[in-house]
Design a protein around this motif. Structure first.
Motif, short mmCIF file in Angstrom:
data_model
loop_
_atom_site.label_atom_id
_atom_site.label_comp_id
_atom_site.label_asym_id
_atom_site.label_seq_id
_atom_site.Cartn_x
_atom_site.Cartn_y
_atom_site.Cartn_z
N ILE A 1 0.56 -1.69 -0.13
CA ILE A 1 -0.14 -0.48 -0.11
C ILE A 1 0.72 1.47 -0.03
O ILE A 1 0.71 2.42 -0.76
CB ILE A 1 -0.85 -0.22 1.35
CG1 ILE A 1 -2.07 -1.19 0.90
CG2 ILE A 1 -1.47 1.51 1.16
CD1 ILE A 1 -3.20 -1.02 0.30
N GLU A 2 2.02 0.63 1.14
CA GLU A 2 2.57 2.47 1.27
C GLU A 2 3.74 3.06 -0.37
O GLU A 2 3.58 4.02 -0.75
CB GLU A 2 4.15 2.51 1.90
CG GLU A 2 3.03 2.24 3.09
CD GLU A 2 2.79 1.07 4.18
OE1 GLU A 2 2.33 1.01 5.14
OE2 GLU A 2 2.24 0.14 3.15
N ALA A 3 4.20 1.03 -0.82
CA ALA A 3 5.22 1.38 -2.35
C ALA A 3 4.19 1.77 -3.21
O ALA A 3 4.09 2.78 -3.73
CB ALA A 3 5.22 -0.01 -2.60
N MET A 4 2.34 2.34 -3.59
CA MET A 4 1.62 2.06 -4.37
C MET A 4 1.60 3.99 -4.17
O MET A 4 1.08 4.39 -5.03
CB MET A 4 0.18 1.36 -4.59
CG MET A 4 0.57 0.07 -5.02
SD MET A 4 0.85 -0.22 -6.51
CE MET A 4 0.98 -1.92 -6.77
N ALA A 5 0.71 4.06 -2.98
CA ALA A 5 0.85 5.68 -2.84
C ALA A 5 1.87 6.74 -3.56
O ALA A 5 1.61 7.37 -3.91
CB ALA A 5 0.60 5.58 -1.45
N TYR A 6 3.28 5.70 -2.30
CA TYR A 6 4.57 6.27 -2.89
C TYR A 6 4.86 7.19 -4.53
O TYR A 6 5.18 8.03 -4.78
CB TYR A 6 5.59 6.27 -2.31
CG TYR A 6 7.04 6.43 -1.70
CD1 TYR A 6 7.55 7.72 -1.63
CD2 TYR A 6 8.02 5.73 -3.48
CE1 TYR A 6 9.08 8.39 -1.41
CE2 TYR A 6 8.87 6.50 -3.44
CZ TYR A 6 8.94 7.37 -2.80
OH TYR A 6 10.69 8.03 -2.66
N ASP A 7 4.65 5.75 -4.63
CA ASP A 7 5.10 5.84 -6.77
C ASP A 7 3.69 6.34 -7.38
O ASP A 7 4.64 7.54 -8.02
CB ASP A 7 4.82 4.29 -7.29
CG ASP A 7 6.21 3.99 -6.70
OD1 ASP A 7 6.90 4.51 -6.44
OD2 ASP A 7 6.12 2.74 -7.69
N THR A 8 2.66 7.16 -7.14
CA THR A 8 1.93 7.46 -8.10
C THR A 8 1.32 8.94 -7.52
O THR A 8 1.28 10.07 -8.51
CB THR A 8 0.11 6.96 -7.52
OG1 THR A 8 -0.33 5.97 -6.94
CG2 THR A 8 -1.34 7.99 -7.41
#
Length: 645
Positions: free
Chosen positions: A576-583
């Motif tokens: 979840i953190e990785a997806m939000a960070y990339d977005t």
């Protein structure tokens, strides 16, 4: 004696005559219903009842039975439409397309033909085959009978033209659809029409503003589109639309607002805005994932703004309260505050995508839920989807492991059925063979019955005589079973189990108990969990699954992200953190580019980009706004998950 017999005979004859006179007679001119027709109708009604009760597997079997037994009956084409619809709903695109194509070939004069053609066009649109949709919609218009069918054909053509960037043609198609659609259907078309207008350049805006009034509902569309372009800073286009509006409708109720807007735009200096919005569920039932994503976005803002070589960004956070209505309100508030694009939402994205498209607001939803992408060229998604998981997993299984035959064990609920259908279709499309698909109850704890169905695809191979084999008369019963005189060799090389780690942790050991060994265990990204190893560590060694993020990856970009996150929040980041960070980083990159000043520029840059490297893999956006993400393939080794290069 003879007189008595005669009397009895006379009475018998009279009874027969009376009964015959009272018996029902067929009405003149009516032909009795054939027994086959009655049986066929009864079978179709049984299928309909199961369909209406959402018992789709049973309904599918009954419709197929109807087709095989009564292919010449009047409802055969309707049965094919139902079969196609069920397969489409379950994500079985190949089977759905096959049913619709069979209807067109076997029943070309059926009243169901226009609907089948429209469903095929919808599939092509979702697959990004826009040129085929444009040509196919013209053909569909020749067979469409109802005004609603023609309206849908024009709307599909408009969606395809909008995706191709031919926005004037999209506007023309949407206008035709609007003229034919019922009032309740117009609510779906007007936002698309307005969005297409917002994508026009100055020359195209001038050309459209000169169209005759009867060709397009010009009053509100000119006014609303001009006001939206003005808020976005597109002064030249807004002025053309609003001045055309005032010239055509000088007495309109909104004429004073149009005059005021033109005056303000003439006086206000143009400013570049780098303010972004963010929609997160920071309260309610999904607040846990919202809080996790918020930490990642805060880290992204800090890292981006600490770089002196790029323009700083501001992010306005809105709480969606884990509710659809609150998400829509929050989106409208961000639009009023003038943000250039929106990170999120994470839940209930389907409730706002059409509104975002209508207002020309680029959003990147962080969700795998259906009904998100395809609304238009302002709507994007960055998340690991079921289709992406299946493609990556099967690519590895077929190309690297040499798997040619597989079986599927799946829970009989939406998640399991979705992955079962996707895996089956993708595996077969790559030349593989699915020997069987076996469902089990989501509440089951004993999986003996479904597992035994897999044993049908095994062969007993006699063991070579061994002098050192222990005496079968000694040891436990289980040991004696294991020392039998044959081995089981299976016709399949892999078992796919799309279930959560707790349930998979109960199922996999039972596979071993029934001697299903030496085959690859394949799972979804849910298997990337410490719970799987905790429940069945000894039995899942070598198990393979896809995922976008691995905190233990040795890639430098991932190591830097994990280290910074741990130092800032004293915790380890997950997917979840990785997806939000990339977005967040994607949008920060885009809005910092020279020449990107308006929302339309942001959307165009996201579409035009060759891709974005990130901690959750390399990502690019497809024409329909969905992400094409390179997923990682993970394997269980010991108590760790290891990435397979």
């Amino acid at each position: 004696m003879n007189n008595r017999l005669c009397r009895y005979f006379f009475i018998s004859v009279m009874v027969v005559l009376v009964v015959s006179a009272c018996a029902p007679r067929p009405k003149p001119g009516l032909v009795p219903i054939p027994k086959t027709r009655a049986a066929a109708d009864q079978l179709f009604q049984q299928a309909e009842k199961r369909f209406q009760a959402s018992a789709f597997p049973e309904a599918l079997a009954l419709y197929a039975d109807y087709l095989s037994r009564y292919p010449d009956e009047p409802l055969a084409a309707a049965a094919l439409m139902r079969i196609g619809g069920i397969h489409a709903q379950q994500g079985n695109v190949v089977q759905a397309r096959k049913a619709y194509a069979q209807l067109l070939s076997d029943y070309p004069s059926s009243p169901q033909r226009p609907e089948a053609e429209l469903e095929l066009l919808s599939m092509l649109l979702r697959e990004g085959k826009y040129a085929e949709v444009v040509s196919g919609s013209a053909e569909a218009l020749t067979t469409a009978r109802a005004a609603s069918q023609k309206a849908r054909a024009f709307m599909l053509a408009g969606d395809a033209h909008a995706a191709l960037g031919t926005h004037l043609k999209a506007i023309e198609a949407y206008t035709r659809a609007l003229q034919l659609a019922a009032p309740n259907e117009q609510d779906l078309i007007v936002p698309r029409l307005r969005a297409a207008i917002l994508r026009l350049n100055v020359q195209e805006v001038a050309a459209m503003a000169a169209w005759p009034e009867e060709d397009i509902p010009m009053d509100y569309l000119l006014f609303q589109s001009g006001m939206v372009m003005g808020r976005e800073g597109r002064v030249a286009e807004a002025a053309i639309l609003l001045r055309s509006f005032l010239k055509r409708y000088p007495q309109h109720e909104h004429s004073e607002r149009a005059l005021k807007a033109i005056s303000e735009m003439d006086q206000a200096p143009r400013m570049e805005r780098r303010v972004l919005g963010c929609l997160l569920p920071l309260s309610g039932s999904y607040q846990a994932i919202g809080q996790r994503a918020l930490r990642a976005i805060e880290l992204a803002v800090s890292q981006h703004n600490s770089d002196p070589s790029v323009s700083a960004v501001q992010v306005i956070i809105k709480d969606t309260a884990s509710e659809a209505a609150a998400t829509l309100v929050a989106l409208r508030e961000l639009a009023q505050e003038g943000v250039s694009a929106v990170i999120g939402p994470m839940v209930h994205a389907e409730a706002v995508v059409h509104e975002a498209q209508a207002m020309g607001m680029p959003i990147i939803a962080i969700t795998q839920k259906g009904g998100v992408v395809g609304a238009g060229d302002y709507v994007f998604r960055n998340f690991i989807t079921p289709a992406a998981q299946v493609r990556s997993l099967i690519s590895h299984a077929v190309n690297r492991l040499g798997v040619g035959q597989a079986v599927i064990l799946y829970p009989d609920e939406p998640y399991g059925r979705t992955f079962m259908g996707l895996f089956r279709d993708e595996f077969q499309a790559r030349g593989g063979e699915i020997l069987t698909t076996v469902a089990y109850s989501p509440s089951a704890v004993d999986f003996s019955a479904p597992i035994k169905k897999l044993l049908r695809y095994s062969q007993k191979i006699p063991k070579e005589s061994r002098s050192d084999r222990p005496d079968s008369r000694t040891g436990s019963r289980r040991n004696r079973i294991e020392e039998r005189d044959y081995d089981l060799v299976f016709d399949f090389q892999a078992v796919f189990i799309p279930d959560e780690p707790g349930k998979a942790g109960m199922l996999v050991p039972q596979l071993a108990y029934h001697d299903i060994r030496d085959v690859y265990l394949l799972g979804t990204n849910l298997w990337h969990s410490e719970a799987l190893i905790q429940y069945a560590g000894a039995y899942v060694q070598g198990a393979i699954m896809p995922d976008a993020f691995l905190a233990d990856s040795d890639e430098p970009v991932v190591r830097r992200f994990v280290s910074a996150f741990e130092q800032t929040f004293q915790g380890r980041p997950g997917s979840i953190e990785a997806m939000a960070y990339d977005t967040a980083m994607m949008l920060f990159d885009v809005v910092s580019r020279p020449g990107v000043r308006f929302r339309s520029d942001v959307a165009a840059a996201l579409h035009a980009s060759e891709g974005f490297p990130g901690v959750a893999g390399f990502t690019r956006f497809l024409p329909n706004g969905d992400c094409d993400k390179e997923l990682r393939i993970l394997e269980v080794r010991g108590k760790r998950f290891v990435e397979l290069k």
